[in-house]
Design a protein around this motif. Sequence first.
Motif, PDB file in Angstrom:
ATOM      1  N   GLN A  12       3.909  97.379  40.049  1.00  0.00           N
ATOM      2  CA  GLN A  12       3.004  97.061  38.960  1.00  0.00           C
ATOM      3  C   GLN A  12       1.760  96.367  39.523  1.00  0.00           C
ATOM      4  N   ALA A  13       0.607  96.734  38.988  1.00  0.00           N
ATOM      5  CA  ALA A  13      -0.650  96.155  39.460  1.00  0.00           C
ATOM      6  C   ALA A  13      -0.732  94.678  39.100  1.00  0.00           C
ATOM      7  N   LEU A  60       0.174  99.526  34.331  1.00  0.00           N
ATOM      8  CA  LEU A  60      -0.745  99.934  35.393  1.00  0.00           C
ATOM      9  C   LEU A  60      -0.026  99.714  36.718  1.00  0.00           C
ATOM     10  N   TYR A  61      -0.012 100.746  37.539  1.00  0.00           N
ATOM     11  CA  TYR A  61       0.685 100.695  38.823  1.00  0.00           C
ATOM     12  C   TYR A  61      -0.305 100.866  39.972  1.00  0.00           C
ATOM     13  N   VAL A  62       0.097 100.401  41.131  1.00  0.00           N
ATOM     14  CA  VAL A  62      -0.626 100.698  42.362  1.00  0.00           C
ATOM     15  C   VAL A  62       0.358 101.241  43.392  1.00  0.00           C
ATOM     16  N   ALA A  63      -0.184 102.069  44.266  1.00  0.00           N
ATOM     17  CA  ALA A  63       0.526 102.485  45.470  1.00  0.00           C
ATOM     18  C   ALA A  63      -0.076 101.648  46.583  1.00  0.00           C
ATOM     19  N   GLU A  64       0.782 100.974  47.306  1.00  0.00           N
ATOM     20  CA  GLU A  64       0.334 100.055  48.346  1.00  0.00           C
ATOM     21  C   GLU A  64       0.870 100.525  49.693  1.00  0.00           C
ATOM     22  N   ARG A  65       0.013 100.459  50.690  1.00  0.00           N
ATOM     23  CA  ARG A  65       0.417 100.806  52.059  1.00  0.00           C
ATOM     24  C   ARG A  65      -0.076  99.703  52.985  1.00  0.00           C
ATOM     25  N   ARG A  66       0.855  99.052  53.638  1.00  0.00           N
ATOM     26  CA  ARG A  66       0.529  97.968  54.581  1.00  0.00           C
ATOM     27  C   ARG A  66      -0.391  96.932  53.938  1.00  0.00           C
ATOM     28  N   GLY A  71      -3.658 103.860  45.980  1.00  0.00           N
ATOM     29  CA  GLY A  71      -3.569 104.745  44.831  1.00  0.00           C
ATOM     30  C   GLY A  71      -3.240 103.956  43.589  1.00  0.00           C
ATOM     31  N   THR A  72      -3.427 104.598  42.456  1.00  0.00           N
ATOM     32  CA  THR A  72      -3.129 103.953  41.182  1.00  0.00           C
ATOM     33  C   THR A  72      -2.853 104.989  40.106  1.00  0.00           C
ATOM     34  N   PHE A  73      -2.165 104.573  39.086  1.00  0.00           N
ATOM     35  CA  PHE A  73      -1.975 105.373  37.879  1.00  0.00           C
ATOM     36  C   PHE A  73      -1.533 104.436  36.776  1.00  0.00           C
TER      37      PHE A  73
END
Length: 157
Positions: A12-13, A60-66, A71-73
């Motif tokens: 979740q963002a 609201l979500y985020v895709a997190e890398r390191r 990304g988000t959706f």
Amino acid sequence: MAAELSDILIRQARREDLPALVAMFAADALGGHSDTTDPEAFADYVRAFVAIEASPDQTLYVAERRGEVVGTFQTMVTTSLTGRGSSAMIIEAVQTRADMRGQGVGALMIEFAIAEAKGRGIGRVALTSNAVRKDAHRFYERLGFKPSHLGFKMALK
């Protein structure tokens, strides 16, 4: 709920993600949403974030890398009298940072949303895509989405 695939975490963002999210939307030349990194506009994004966060039917979500947002959706759950009172999850504002496209981030985000819908007993997910985004249309179709409706909109400002 959070899901991990390789080094991508979907969560979740949080408010501190807003600068990265705004930058991602502002860099989108096809979006046509007038998004901007102008500091004077930031309060508008905060206001929207607060409204989304307060809603039991929106996430609201985020895709997190390191530690970086890549990304988000956003998801919204709506219930209608049609379909015998069925509910649907609408997936909106799907965005992958430009340098991360083609690496599976978008697919992971959509798969996560679908799993969330199934976990909530929701029988249908839906999304819209800008008519000019032909690559996105092919992407959604590869994931199993079928074009089924024609959308219309009207600007009120």
